[in-house]
Design a protein around this motif. Structure first.
Motif, PDB file in Angstrom:
ATOM      1  N   THR A  88       0.825  -1.225   0.000  1.00 58.89           N
ATOM      2  CA  THR A  88       0.000   0.000   0.000  1.00 58.89           C
ATOM      3  C   THR A  88       0.852   1.266   0.000  1.00 58.89           C
ATOM      4  O   THR A  88       0.437   2.314  -0.518  1.00 58.89           O
ATOM      5  CB  THR A  88      -0.940   0.008   1.213  1.00 58.89           C
ATOM      6  N   GLU A  89       2.041   1.203   0.573  1.00 60.31           N
ATOM      7  CA  GLU A  89       2.889   2.392   0.640  1.00 60.31           C
ATOM      8  C   GLU A  89       3.333   2.858  -0.742  1.00 60.31           C
ATOM      9  O   GLU A  89       3.803   3.992  -0.906  1.00 60.31           O
ATOM     10  CB  GLU A  89       4.127   2.105   1.506  1.00 60.31           C
ATOM     11  N   LEU A  90       3.191   2.000  -1.752  1.00 60.19           N
ATOM     12  CA  LEU A  90       3.642   2.363  -3.091  1.00 60.19           C
ATOM     13  C   LEU A  90       2.573   3.053  -3.928  1.00 60.19           C
ATOM     14  O   LEU A  90       2.841   3.482  -5.051  1.00 60.19           O
ATOM     15  CB  LEU A  90       4.125   1.092  -3.836  1.00 60.19           C
ATOM     16  N   ARG A  91       1.376   3.120  -3.415  1.00 61.90           N
ATOM     17  CA  ARG A  91       0.309   3.729  -4.201  1.00 61.90           C
ATOM     18  C   ARG A  91       0.590   5.221  -4.394  1.00 61.90           C
ATOM     19  O   ARG A  91       0.823   5.966  -3.432  1.00 61.90           O
ATOM     20  CB  ARG A  91      -1.039   3.503  -3.530  1.00 61.90           C
ATOM     21  N   GLY A  92       0.590   5.649  -5.647  1.00 65.21           N
ATOM     22  CA  GLY A  92       0.926   7.028  -5.975  1.00 65.21           C
ATOM     23  C   GLY A  92       2.406   7.275  -6.134  1.00 65.21           C
ATOM     24  O   GLY A  92       2.816   8.399  -6.476  1.00 65.21           O
ATOM     25  N   ASN A  93       3.240   6.263  -5.889  1.00 64.88           N
ATOM     26  CA  ASN A  93       4.684   6.397  -6.042  1.00 64.88           C
ATOM     27  C   ASN A  93       5.021   6.394  -7.533  1.00 64.88           C
ATOM     28  O   ASN A  93       4.710   5.443  -8.253  1.00 64.88           O
ATOM     29  CB  ASN A  93       5.381   5.237  -5.328  1.00 64.88           C
ATOM     30  N   ALA A  94       5.639   7.446  -8.021  1.00 64.80           N
ATOM     31  CA  ALA A  94       5.897   7.596  -9.453  1.00 64.80           C
ATOM     32  C   ALA A  94       6.786   6.478  -9.995  1.00 64.80           C
ATOM     33  O   ALA A  94       6.551   5.950 -11.093  1.00 64.80           O
ATOM     34  CB  ALA A  94       6.529   8.963  -9.718  1.00 64.80           C
ATOM     35  N   LYS A  95       7.840   6.138  -9.232  1.00 68.09           N
ATOM     36  CA  LYS A  95       8.736   5.082  -9.704  1.00 68.09           C
ATOM     37  C   LYS A  95       8.024   3.734  -9.774  1.00 68.09           C
ATOM     38  O   LYS A  95       8.243   2.943 -10.697  1.00 68.09           O
ATOM     39  CB  LYS A  95       9.958   4.987  -8.787  1.00 68.09           C
ATOM     40  N   ALA A  96       7.157   3.484  -8.794  1.00 72.48           N
ATOM     41  CA  ALA A  96       6.403   2.236  -8.804  1.00 72.48           C
ATOM     42  C   ALA A  96       5.452   2.204  -9.995  1.00 72.48           C
ATOM     43  O   ALA A  96       5.311   1.180 -10.677  1.00 72.48           O
ATOM     44  CB  ALA A  96       5.638   2.065  -7.499  1.00 72.48           C
TER      45      ALA A  96
END
Length: 806
Positions: free
Chosen positions: A756-764
């Motif tokens: 969940t911490e990756l949601r909205g993460n550009a690199k992800a």
């Protein structure tokens, strides 16, 4: 070899012997009927009353008098010739007969002292049969002298042949019911003569018992003429000897003559084979065909309806003996027709002149140690696995065929145990296909048929058993194990399902046997399943089914084990471990194709002994203080490779994501410790899989099994299993994983989705788009070029590709 002459005429035993034989048979019949019906009044010392009858009448009478008839005639043969002979009861539902005869010969009371050889013992014998807290109605592990579970028909003859391989002094007399003879496994079993070498193996005497009917229909062979039966069995390679009728006096005489002819013929075949230096063909082994009435000596009619010699005698011919005075009268007259006062003395013991008809000591069929094979089992000599280890410098760089590495180890097992001759390899025509050809450096395939100059790896003395019948392979191995030896069954994964039911029966046998102190442990039944679901390059969908493990996992934890070694060194440990075990069923699934090798032998040993564990070199959580963001778990060689490839993508493109890799070798370790002895304690499990992080589990088989094994675990809600989804075809290796979303791209996408911490993460998000593009590129590439993308096909592990500790 040249076949011995057809047996010459023999004289029947004298009239007194035949009279005593008939009385013994009557005693066995009396005890069989008593087991089905009586709670009390075992010797009819008073008229039968309702309270003497069991409230629930269970059992099978129809086949039992024929089984008793055969048993008493084999007793005579054993005594006359001092034979080492076991009785295999194919119609296992004739359990009353097996129990009755072992009680008469004394072996039953020796094993179960509470059931003595007197009137009180007889009462207990009757009461326990098909009764709560008692014994089953079928021949079963509880039955002395039995080596097959009688609840399912079709396996008697193949067990008999398995029992006599490498047992030169043993004869297995196998009764085959005419209903049983209609089953597929039994029909294939007739070909087993092509694998019996009379110079070094024992002999099987099949006795085809034709009594006319199954449960409610005529049987096929019973309605076949003697002329056609003779042609059929001569075509199979047997010499048929017919015994038929319903007059006991004539039948006893004819059966005695047939038995003497049969055993003379067996003796001549073995003598000739053991006196000459070379084998020259398949002998024509004897076969007795016994035609007798179904329910012989029972009521001819009940309620005006035909019973004896008809299907109505199959189970309980007279059904209302407690409630109906007329039925109870029929039962009493039936029991008294055996004249128990001529059979048992005042104390209820079998009369002396009849007791002397039974063999003595271990010659009794209920006490023969071959029917309790653990008594004869000797340890298998195994070479040290370190001698075969694949040397690994950089993880994943070395490619090896894991089963080919194991083959060298199996080859040396044959060599080390050559003198004992108690190990065989069983399988369909797949030893070479499964990359086990190195065993042929020590032995060969066995056949007694013609060997032509251009044939390869064929001999009359080989110990690799190949026939294109999974039923025969399994049944031979079971008979071999149950009589004290060791073996391995190798098979294509998809087609091991053919023996699902045989597996079930053997698992039930082991489960019960483990609770019987008198039954000694036998070697484990070991499966090696290769040519598995993920690599069917030229076979396709028909060969893609990993579901056998789902069936196996249903069985008692005491009995089953499932191993998926990810590389050759772990396979060596698993193979060595399984061949050292007893009273288990071990399933090993390993690939035969070249694949990356991951663990040194030292690491493999530690990993396999743990059952599952973290591969610290694969993840990067050592860079984090808060533990992993995601756990990437895997079980199976292809899922392991795809998981590591997914981890490499994540680490290269998203290094801030902390990843833990957990590999599982022993699938039962996933269960909780209260469900399976190999199961992890909850705290130990949580240390591996965490209590709150997403777990992406790449699994070899159907995903539901992993959920079933882990449903009690704290982090089960975060467990996301990728496995076979019944999507398959003839395609490339990588495309198979893509079709079922077990590939590196889908696994990496799953990790990105569930952290969940990756949601909205550009690199992800950028990595996710790349992975989707790779899937699209793959789709078009394989359909245009018929091969996987070079970056997939030639992939090796590069994520900080450090040297191993070894």
């Amino acid at each position: 070899m040249n076949n011995p002459e057809t047996p010459s005429a023999v004289s029947p035993p004298d009239a007194n012997t035949l009279s005593l034989t008939d009385r013994y048979w009557r005693a066995a019949n009396y005890l069989s009927v008593g087991q089905i019906y009586l709670l009390d009044n075992p010797l009819l010392r008073e008229p039968l009353k309702p309270e003497h009858i069991k409230p629930r009448l269970l059992g099978h009478w129809g086949t039992t008098p024929g089984l008793n008839f055969i048993y008493v005639h084999l007793n005579r043969i054993i005594r006359a010739r001092d034979l080492n002979l076991i009785y295999i009861c194919g119609p296992g539902h004739g359990g009353p007969g097996m129990v009755a005869n072992t009680w008469l010969e004394g072996s039953y009371s020796e094993i179960y002292p509470d059931i003595g050889n007197d009137a009180e013992g007889m009462r207990k014998l009757f009461r326990q049969f098909s009764f709560p807290g008692g014994i089953p109605s079928h021949a079963a592990p509880e039955t002395p002298g039995s080596i097959n579970e009688g609840g399912e028909l079709g396996y008697g003859l193949v067990h008999a042949y398995g029992a006599v391989f490498d047992n030169p002094d043993l004869i297995a007399a196998c009764v085959i019911g005419d209903g049983e003879a209609e089953t597929g496994p039994l029909a294939a079993s007739w070909h087993s003569t092509k694998f019996i070498n009379p110079a070094r193996d024992g002999a099987v005497l099949p006795i085809l018992h034709l009594n006319g009917y199954k449960i409610a229909n005529p049987t096929l062979l019973a309605r076949t003429s003697d002329e056609d039966l003779e042609q059929l069995f001569r075509g199979y390679g047997y010499l048929p000897l017919f015994v038929e009728g319903d007059d006991p006096a004539i039948m006893h005489q004819d059966m005695a003559i047939a038995c003497d002819k049969a055993f003379d013929h067996i003796h001549n075949i073995q003598r000739q084979a053991r006196e000459q230096t070379a084998q020259t063909g398949v002998p024509q082994w004897p076969l007795i065909i016994l035609r007798s009435p179904k329910g012989w000596t029972g009521p001819k009619e009940v309620d005006g309806k035909m019973t004896e010699n008809f299907w109505r005698s199959h189970q309980v011919p007279v059904a209302e003996c407690r409630e109906d005075d007329g039925h109870r009268h029929i039962l009493e007259q039936w029991l008294r027709s055996y004249r128990p006062e001529e059979l048992f003395d005042d104390s209820g013991c079998l009369k002396d002149e009849l007791r002397r008809l039974a063999p003595e000591g271990e010659r009794r069929m209920g006490a023969n140690p071959h029917a309790n094979g653990g008594l004869l089992r000797k340890p298998l000599r195994l070479p040290p696995i370190a001698d075969y280890a694949v040397k690994i410098c950089r993880r994943g760089e070395v490619q090896a065929q894991s089963t080919a590495v194991l083959a060298a180890y199996l080859r040396d097992i044959f060599t080390l145990n050559e003198e004992q001759a108690h190990f065989r390899l069983f399988g369909p025509d797949e030893t070479a296909s499964n990359r086990l050809s190195r065993v042929f450096e020590a032995t060969s395939r066995v056949t007694m048929q013609e060997i032509r100059s251009y044939d390869e790896q064929l001999s009359h003395s080989g110990r690799v058993m190949e026939v294109l019948s999974e039923h025969l392979c399994q049944g031979w191995l079971e008979g071999y194990l149950l009589t004290g030896r060791h073996g391995l069954f190798t098979c294509y994964e998809a087609f091991i399902h053919i023996v699902d039911s045989m597996f079930n029966q053997h698992a039930k046998w082991l489960k019960v046997s483990r609770k019987l102190a008198w039954r000694q442990p036998i070697s484990s039944l070991n499966y090696l399943l290769s040519s598995h679901v993920w690599r069917q390059d030229h076979n396709g969908y028909s060969h893609q089914d990993p579901g056998f493990v789902d069936l196996v996992a249903n069985k008692k934890a005491d009995v089953v084990r499932i191993y998926l070694p990810p590389d050759a060194n772990t396979l060596l440990w698993v193979g060595d471990h399984c061949l050292n075990t007893y009273d288990r069923i071990n399933v090993i699934i390993a690939g035969k194709q070249p694949e990356p090798q991951w663990l040194t032998m030292e690491e493999a040993i530690a990993h396999c002994e743990a059952g599952m564990g973290i591969w610290p070199w694969a993840g990067n959580e050592h860079d984090s203080e808060h533990g992993p963001d995601v756990v990437m778990a895997c079980a199976g060689d292809v899922p392991t490779m795809e998981t590591l490839a997914a981890v490499e993508l994540l680490r290269q493109h998203l290094p801030e994501l902390t990843v833990r890799v957990v590999n599982v070798v022993d699938i039962m370790a996933l269960q909780s410790s209260d469900q399976h002895p190999h199961g992890y304690q909850n705290a130990e499990f949580d240390q591996l899989f965490t209590t709150d992080r997403p777990v992406i589990f790449a699994w070899h088989g159907y995903p539901a099994l992993i959920h079933r094994l882990t449903y009690k675990r704290r982090n089960h809600a975060n467990l996301h299993v990728h496995g076979f989804m019944e999507e398959g075809t003839t395609t490339t290796p990588f495309d198979m994983t893509v079709l079922n979303q077990v590939d590196r791209y889908h696994l990496a996408l799953a990790a990105l989705h569930h952290v969940t911490e990756l949601r909205g993460n550009a690199k992800a998000d950028q990595l996710a788009r790349l992975l989707e593009q790779k899937l699209e590129q793959h789709y078009h590439h394989v359909r245009e070029f018929g091969d996987d993308l070079p970056e997939v096909r030639d992939w090796t592990w590069q994520a900080i590709n450090q040297k191993t500790a070894g």
